[in-house]
Each structure stands twice: as structure tokens, then as C-alpha cells.
Design a protein around this motif. Structure first.
Motif, mmCIF file in Angstrom:
data_model
loop_
_atom_site.group_PDB
_atom_site.id
_atom_site.type_symbol
_atom_site.label_atom_id
_atom_site.label_comp_id
_atom_site.label_asym_id
_atom_site.label_seq_id
_atom_site.Cartn_x
_atom_site.Cartn_y
_atom_site.Cartn_z
ATOM 1 N N THR A 72 49.258 36.738 46.768
ATOM 2 C CA THR A 72 49.199 36.085 45.462
ATOM 3 C C THR A 72 47.863 35.390 45.219
ATOM 4 O OG1 THR A 72 50.217 34.073 46.372
ATOM 5 C CG2 THR A 72 51.688 35.727 45.417
ATOM 6 N N GLU A 73 47.034 35.276 46.236
ATOM 7 C CA GLU A 73 45.732 34.649 46.070
ATOM 8 C C GLU A 73 44.755 35.214 47.089
ATOM 9 O OE1 GLU A 73 46.158 30.505 46.677
ATOM 10 O OE2 GLU A 73 46.754 30.668 48.772
ATOM 11 N N ILE A 74 43.472 35.056 46.786
ATOM 12 C CA ILE A 74 42.415 35.528 47.676
ATOM 13 C C ILE A 74 42.096 34.433 48.681
ATOM 14 C CG2 ILE A 74 40.030 36.307 47.793
ATOM 15 C CD1 ILE A 74 40.336 37.426 44.995
ATOM 16 N N SER A 75 42.110 34.787 49.958
ATOM 17 C CA SER A 75 41.811 33.827 51.025
ATOM 18 C C SER A 75 40.293 33.685 51.179
ATOM 19 C CB SER A 75 42.422 34.304 52.343
ATOM 20 O OG SER A 75 43.822 34.436 52.228
ATOM 21 N N PRO A 76 39.840 32.638 51.879
ATOM 22 C CA PRO A 76 38.409 32.544 52.193
ATOM 23 C C PRO A 76 37.920 33.810 52.872
ATOM 24 C CG PRO A 76 39.519 30.490 52.723
ATOM 25 C CD PRO A 76 40.602 31.462 52.354
ATOM 26 N N LEU A 77 36.728 34.250 52.509
ATOM 27 C CA LEU A 77 36.202 35.533 52.961
ATOM 28 C C LEU A 77 35.062 35.332 53.952
ATOM 29 C CD1 LEU A 77 36.035 37.249 49.451
ATOM 30 C CD2 LEU A 77 37.891 37.389 51.123
ATOM 31 N N LEU B 275 35.295 43.813 48.311
ATOM 32 C CA LEU B 275 36.666 43.300 48.450
ATOM 33 C C LEU B 275 37.625 44.226 47.718
ATOM 34 C CD1 LEU B 275 38.745 41.185 49.297
ATOM 35 C CD2 LEU B 275 38.178 39.898 47.211
ATOM 36 N N HIS B 276 38.530 44.825 48.483
ATOM 37 C CA HIS B 276 39.617 45.635 47.911
ATOM 38 C C HIS B 276 40.872 44.776 47.898
ATOM 39 C CE1 HIS B 276 37.754 49.631 47.625
ATOM 40 N NE2 HIS B 276 37.084 49.299 48.730
ATOM 41 N N PHE B 277 41.325 44.444 46.674
ATOM 42 C CA PHE B 277 42.506 43.588 46.532
ATOM 43 C C PHE B 277 43.526 44.246 45.592
ATOM 44 C CE2 PHE B 277 44.824 39.584 45.948
ATOM 45 C CZ PHE B 277 44.670 39.003 47.182
ATOM 46 N N GLU B 278 43.502 45.578 45.527
ATOM 47 C CA GLU B 278 44.398 46.292 44.621
ATOM 48 C C GLU B 278 45.857 46.188 45.085
ATOM 49 O OE1 GLU B 278 41.702 47.533 46.201
ATOM 50 O OE2 GLU B 278 40.863 49.271 45.116
ATOM 51 N N GLY C 125 32.555 32.769 50.865
ATOM 52 C CA GLY C 125 32.286 34.195 50.948
ATOM 53 C C GLY C 125 32.405 34.937 49.637
ATOM 54 N N TYR C 126 32.927 34.274 48.576
ATOM 55 C CA TYR C 126 33.146 34.956 47.295
ATOM 56 C C TYR C 126 31.813 35.316 46.632
ATOM 57 C CZ TYR C 126 35.124 35.773 42.641
ATOM 58 O OH TYR C 126 35.498 36.319 41.439
ATOM 59 N N ALA C 127 30.829 34.452 46.783
ATOM 60 C CA ALA C 127 29.530 34.691 46.141
ATOM 61 C C ALA C 127 28.832 35.929 46.693
ATOM 62 C CB ALA C 127 28.633 33.460 46.311
ATOM 63 N N ASN C 128 29.206 36.381 47.898
ATOM 64 C CA ASN C 128 28.559 37.536 48.515
ATOM 65 C C ASN C 128 29.229 38.858 48.157
ATOM 66 O OD1 ASN C 128 28.368 35.096 50.685
ATOM 67 N ND2 ASN C 128 26.478 36.302 50.654
ATOM 68 N N VAL C 129 30.318 38.791 47.384
ATOM 69 C CA VAL C 129 31.033 40.020 47.015
ATOM 70 C C VAL C 129 30.235 40.750 45.938
ATOM 71 C CG1 VAL C 129 33.134 40.962 46.003
ATOM 72 C CG2 VAL C 129 33.275 39.052 47.605
ATOM 73 N N GLY C 130 29.900 42.013 46.216
ATOM 74 C CA GLY C 130 29.192 42.832 45.242
ATOM 75 C C GLY C 130 30.103 43.784 44.506
ATOM 76 N N GLN D 17 35.504 33.290 36.617
ATOM 77 C CA GLN D 17 34.151 33.397 37.157
ATOM 78 C C GLN D 17 34.072 34.586 38.106
ATOM 79 O OE1 GLN D 17 32.653 29.766 38.735
ATOM 80 N NE2 GLN D 17 30.745 30.639 39.471
ATOM 81 N N LEU D 18 32.934 35.276 38.080
ATOM 82 C CA LEU D 18 32.696 36.426 38.941
ATOM 83 C C LEU D 18 31.580 36.106 39.927
ATOM 84 C CD1 LEU D 18 32.804 39.304 36.281
ATOM 85 C CD2 LEU D 18 34.556 38.754 37.986
ATOM 86 N N PRO D 19 31.531 36.846 41.032
ATOM 87 C CA PRO D 19 30.427 36.649 41.982
ATOM 88 C C PRO D 19 29.082 36.874 41.283
ATOM 89 C CG PRO D 19 32.165 37.972 42.964
ATOM 90 C CD PRO D 19 32.516 37.822 41.533
ATOM 91 N N GLU D 20 28.090 36.088 41.656
ATOM 92 C CA GLU D 20 26.825 36.071 40.915
ATOM 93 C C GLU D 20 26.058 37.375 41.010
ATOM 94 O OE1 GLU D 20 24.265 33.822 44.436
ATOM 95 O OE2 GLU D 20 24.949 32.706 42.676
#
Length: 580
Positions: free
Chosen positions: A226-231, A241-244, A258-263, A277-280
């Protein structure tokens, strides 16, 4: 040679041996006897020869045939005879074997022990299909292919001590390794040295993709999350990140490690309604098949900046319930202007399920001109006025119909303001119109409502004063029905009853007076000014109205409305209870 417990037959060469695994003395003896390497020991009762350099025995209690080739410095996988028993165990621990090979009896193996060898590859077709236990510890294996993994999922297998890879091409095996031996999986990730900080989320599989640039893959698909854990943070490059296929409802991850490093962010088939908000440095965003209705202004501005910085940004947006209204016309402009970055832009529909393509919509479709709005508003206003007029005009017929059919009585029935009275209605008429009485008595007293009427022919006492009788009848009745004919207009007593009824109505503020006007009456000139004014200013029932009886019954006391209790009856009841 003879033993006290059992008898064995032995000759130096070419003769028969029968060795039981339970006989440790004989096994020790055989371990120390030098046999001719050309002539292996032969188990006559099983018709099986033991491989060269190995020791064999048969366990009668478990029906297993043991082939023990441990620590024999073998570099080659031994040849097994075709007639090896079905329940065979081969022990090859501590040798120099680099690969296994197929032989006549290889498929009969139930358990295979290969620890502490130099095996680099384990092809699927060389694994005995009926194997129940496989020991692969301390070899040089880097991965097992998917077929091998599928075969070994329900078997007992030992995997530790191998230089397992973290390559994403072996992701299926890594998932299997994490399930069977978590420490080995962690050791593989540490050996690859792909994290600069953090750990792989518990429910996910992390691996290294070397297909283009080194990239960290974090696979959390279909885990019921139900939520994204620290990466974890990759040492170099971006992460994917595959979260399908999970149950993510909102994406609020600005401060997530770790979210900021997701491309590349894949969020298809979740329950998303909004993204804040999306990764930068994002280059791929997949939000297909969610419940998002619009991308807010802040998010659109961010995507515009990313497109300006990198034309490779790819958006996957289909399968959402996109809102197509004038309020969100800016989103329509965004889709049209960024269509080259939106994959399958022809799959974006208004409100998710209609046949209207978002890319084919125009602003005029979403925001009609002022004239159209004015015409629409005018028509709507006219319809409202017409509806109100219709409701006013047909209000009484509708209420009469509801009351008659005992439907929605809370709306149709009126509350009675009078206290309980002796009669439901006083019927006022002249003696010249006595023939009119019969139909009222029949319809009102004998009908379904059973009203009780008061009229002078039946209810007045002989010898009483007529004015007093009129006054009492008006007082004792909930309604006063005036049968207004020409005879009534000319009758002194009729006008007196009319006047008394009018005064009674004005005093208690209840609509008690019901005037029935007969067709013969053309004007009210014979009435005095007070009564004439009433007839001009108030409505009355016309006797020739086709719906006369329904209207009259609806004007009578509503018997389905619970009446107020009679104070006198309550007082008499209380008195009776005290006397009892």
C-alpha cells in the motif's frame, strides 16, 4: 573369511559381493582393500556394479542404494550403470568436478550431493527429474536458469557458498535464493556493491541491470503493498522502481530515502488518485490503469521542465478517468503539446470509458461560447418556471389522487386543526332542495370513508329554536357544506346558516366551509355584501365538475390522519379509572 554376525563371500577378483550399509565392519574393510581398478565390486543380488573409486552399499531398511565417492579427488563425474536402483544416492562432496554429465543410471538418482566442488554450470536437462535433495554448496555457480528454479521450488536444495551474481537476468533465481537462503541473497548484493546507502526493501527484489548503463532495479511488483518503502541509493546512475499491481492510493514521496535517485517509475495497475511530486531526474513515468482524473498544475510544470532538459522523458497515461471539463482545459493543452512524449496518446479517453479521444477534443468542446451558455441558462430557467407552474396547477389533482389511493399520505393528507367533534360535516340546504340530500348521504356516509353528516331533517330536535340548532350544528361539525342553489340564495334561514358558518371559520382559522355551487346560480346578487364578498374572493366546488366527488371527499376531514384526542373523553376516562 567368516564373521560372527553375518556371512559374506569374498574372492580377490571377479567374485560376488553382498554388502549391507548397516555393516560398518565390512565397510571399513572395503575402504582399506585394494581392488583391481578394472574390476569394480559387483552387487550380485542387485545386478549392479559400483563405479570405480567409489564405495557402494545397500540399505535394506530404507531400500536406498548408496554410492559414496566423497573426497576421492575425482575431476570427472562418474559413470553410473544403467541398472542402478531407482532409489539411489550419489555422494560426490569434496572432489574437483566441474560439471555433471548424463549416464545410463543418472536419471535414477533421488539425492545428489555435490558440495565443495568446482561446478560452474547446472543445465536443466542434466538434473535428475525425480531428484528430492540437491546439495550445491561451495561451488562456482553464479546463477540457475528459470527451468532449474521451477524444478527445484518444491525440492530440498542447499545453495550457500557460491559466488551468486546479482544480474537482473537471473532475477527469477534471485527471488528463489532470497526465499530459500536470505543470507546468500544479501551476500550476493553486497558482493556486487551496488548500494551506496540503504537496503533492498523486504518485499522486493533488487538486482543490477547491465544491458545499457549499470542500473539498479528494484522490483516490488504484485506484492500487495500500500506504500513505497525507503529505497536503496545506487552507487552510480539511476534506479528503476517497478511497483505495478499493488494497492498504492497516493504518491507523497518527496522525503523518501532513495526516491530522488529513481529515473524510471512504473506504477501501473494501482489505485492512484493523485501524484504530488516526482523524482527530480525522472525519465519514465508509467501510471496506466489507475484512478487519476487530472495532472495538477504543479506536476505539469515539473514535467514541462523535465522535457525541456531531456527530450527522452516518456509518459504512459492510458487507462485513467481523465476529466474533460472547461475547468481542466489546461490539461487538454498539456496533452496536445506533449503528445510526442506520451506513449499511446490515442488511448487517452475522457472519463475513462467514453468513446471521446482526449487528443481530438477542442477547447470549444470543453468551454462553449457565452451565447451558448446564455441560451442554456435561459432554457433552464424557463423549464424551472414551467415546472413550478405545472406543479401549482396540478397540485390539487395530484394530492387528491394520492389521498384517494392511500399513497404518500404524509404528503397528501392534511393535519386537522379542530378538536374531535361529533360530526364530520353539517349539511346546509333549504327544504325546497331536500331531493339533493340523498346523493350526499349515500356518497359520504356509505362510501369507503364513512363520514358522519348532520342535517336538520334527522338531527335537529323538534321544538328547539332554529337559530340555536344552526349554531350548535356548526359548532359540533368539522366541516359546513353549503348546497348553494337559487332556493338557498332566497332562503332567510339558508343565509343565516351561511353567515354562522363563515363566522365560525374566521374564528378558529380552519378551512371548514365548503360551498357547493349548482349550475343554476348565475350571480350572487341576492346575498348581502359580506356573503357576496366571500363568494367573489374564495374558491368553491362546482357541482357540474366531472371530478366533483373526489374534490369534495378530499376537502372533508382526512380520516387517515391520526386525530387529536378529545379532552373531554380523556377526562371521563381518567374519572372512570379513579372510580374503579
Amino acid at each position: 573369511m567368516e564373521y560372527t554376525s553375518k556371512m559374506y563371500y569374498f574372492q580377490q577378483a571377479g567374485n560376488l559381493w553382498s554388502v549391507n550399509c548397516d555393516d560398518n565392519l565390512m565397510l571399513d574393510f572395503l575402504h582399506n582393500v585394494s581392488f583391481n581398478p578394472i574390476e569394480p565390486v559387483f552387487f550380485h543380488h542387485l545386478n549392479v556394479s559400483c563405479p570405480i573409486g567409489c564405495h557402494c552399499c545397500f540399505n535394506r531398511s530404507t531400500d536406498h542404494f548408496m554410492i559414496d565417492c566423497r573426497h576421492s579427488n575425482n575431476q570427472i563425474y562418474p559413470d553410473l550403470p544403467y541398472s542402478i536402483p531407482y532409489n539411489a544416492i550419489l555422494q560426490l562432496d569434496g572432489n574437483e568436478i566441474t560439471s555433471i554429465k548424463d549416464s545410463l543410471g543418472h536419471a535414477s538418482l533421488r539425492e545428489l550431493y555435490l558440495s565443495d566442488n568446482k561446478i560452474k554450470d547446472l543445465p536443466f536437462h542434466l538434473i535428475p527429474k525425480n531428484i528430492t535433495h540437491l546439495d550445491l554448496r561451495k561451488n562456482m555457480l553464479e546463477a540457475l536458469d528459470d527451468q532449474v528454479v521451477d524444478l527445484l521450488r518444491d525440492r530440498e536444495v542447499q545453495l550457500s557458498g557460491n559466488p551468486w551474481t546479482c544480474d537482473c537476468r537471473a532475477k527469477n533465481f534471485l527471488s528463489f535464493l532470497k526465499q530459500r537462503e536470505p543470507l546468500e541473497y544479501t551476500a550476493a548484493l553486497d558482493r556486487c556493491n551496488i548500494f551506496s546507502a540503504g537496503r533492498c526493501p523486504e518485499a522486493c527484489i533488487c538486482c543490477l541491470d547491465n544491458s545499457t548503463l549499470p542500473s539498479l532495479i528494484i522490483d516490488c511488483r504484485s506484492k500487495g503493498l500500500t506504500e513505497i518503502s525507503p529505497l536503496p541509493t545506487p552507487i552510480s546512475g539511476q534506479s528503476t522502481l517497478h511497483f505495478e499491481g499493488n494497492y498504492l492510493e497516493a504518491l507523497h514521496s518527496s522525503s523518501l530515502r532513495g526516491y530522488a535517485n529513481v529515473g524510471h517509475l512504473y506504477l501501473a495497475n494501482n489505485r492512484l488518485t493523485a501524484i504530488d511530486q516526482l523524482p527530480e531526474n525522472i525519465t519514465t513515468l508509467d501510471i496506466r490503469n489507475n484512478s487519476i482524473s487530472v495532472l495538477n498544475r504543479q506536476l505539469r510544470d515539473f514535467i514541462d521542465k523535465r522535457i525541456a532538459a531531456s527530450t527522452q522523458l516518456k509518459l504512459l497515461l492510458s487507462g485513467n478517468r481523465w476529466t474533460c471539463t472547461c475547468e481542466h482545459k489546461d490539461f487538454l493543452h498539456f496533452v496536445k503539446s506533449r503528445s510526442r512524449n506520451i506513449e499511446n496518446v490515442l488511448d487517452l479517453y475522457c472519463d475513462g470509458g467514453t468513446a471521446t479521444l482526449l487528443i481530438e477534443m477542442e477547447e470549444s468542446d470543453l468551454c462553449p461560447s457565452g451565447t451558448v451558455y446564455f441560451v442554456t441558462l435561459t432554457i433552464s430557467f424557463m423549464l424551472i418556471i414551467l415546472t413550478i407552474n405545472i406543479m401549482i396547477h396540478f397540485k390539487q389533482p395530484l394530492l387528491i389522487w394520492l389521498y384517494e389511493h392511500n399513497v404518500c399520505m404524509s404528503i397528501a393528507a392534511r393535519r386537522e386543526c379542530e378538536k374531535q367533534k361529533k360530526f364530520d360535516a353539517f349539511l346546509s340546504f333549504t327544504h325546497k332542495d331536500e331531493e339533493l340530500l340523498e346523493e350526499f348521504v349515500e356518497r359520504l356516509e356509505s362510501g369507503s370513508n364513512k363520514f358522519r353528516l348532520c342535517f336538520y331533517l334527522r338531527d335537529w330536535l323538534v321544538g328547539e329554536s332554529i337559530p340555536e340548532c344552526i349554531s350548535q350544528s356548526v359548532k359540533d361539525s368539522k366541516r359546513i357544506i353549503i348546497l348553494m342553489t337559487n332556493n338557498f340564495l332566497k332562503s332567510t334561514w339558508g343565509r343565516l346558516e351561511f353567515r354562522l358558518a363563515l363566522h365560525a371559520t374566521s374564528q378558529d382559522r380552519c378551512k371548514r366551509l365548503i360551498v357547493v355551487l349548482y349550475p343554476e346560480v348565475e350571480n350572487f346578487d341576492d346575498l348581502d355584501s359580506e356573503l357576496r364578498t366571500y363568494m367573489v374572493m374564495n374558491t368553491y366546488l362546482k357541482r357540474d365538475d366531472p371530478n366533483f366527488w373526489n374534490k369534495l371527499i378530499y376537502s372533508m376531514p382526512h380520516v387517515n390522519v391520526r386525530p387529536q384526542p378529545d379532552p373531554e373523553a380523556i377526562e371521563l376516562s381518567a374519572l372512570g379509572n379513579r372510580n374503579a
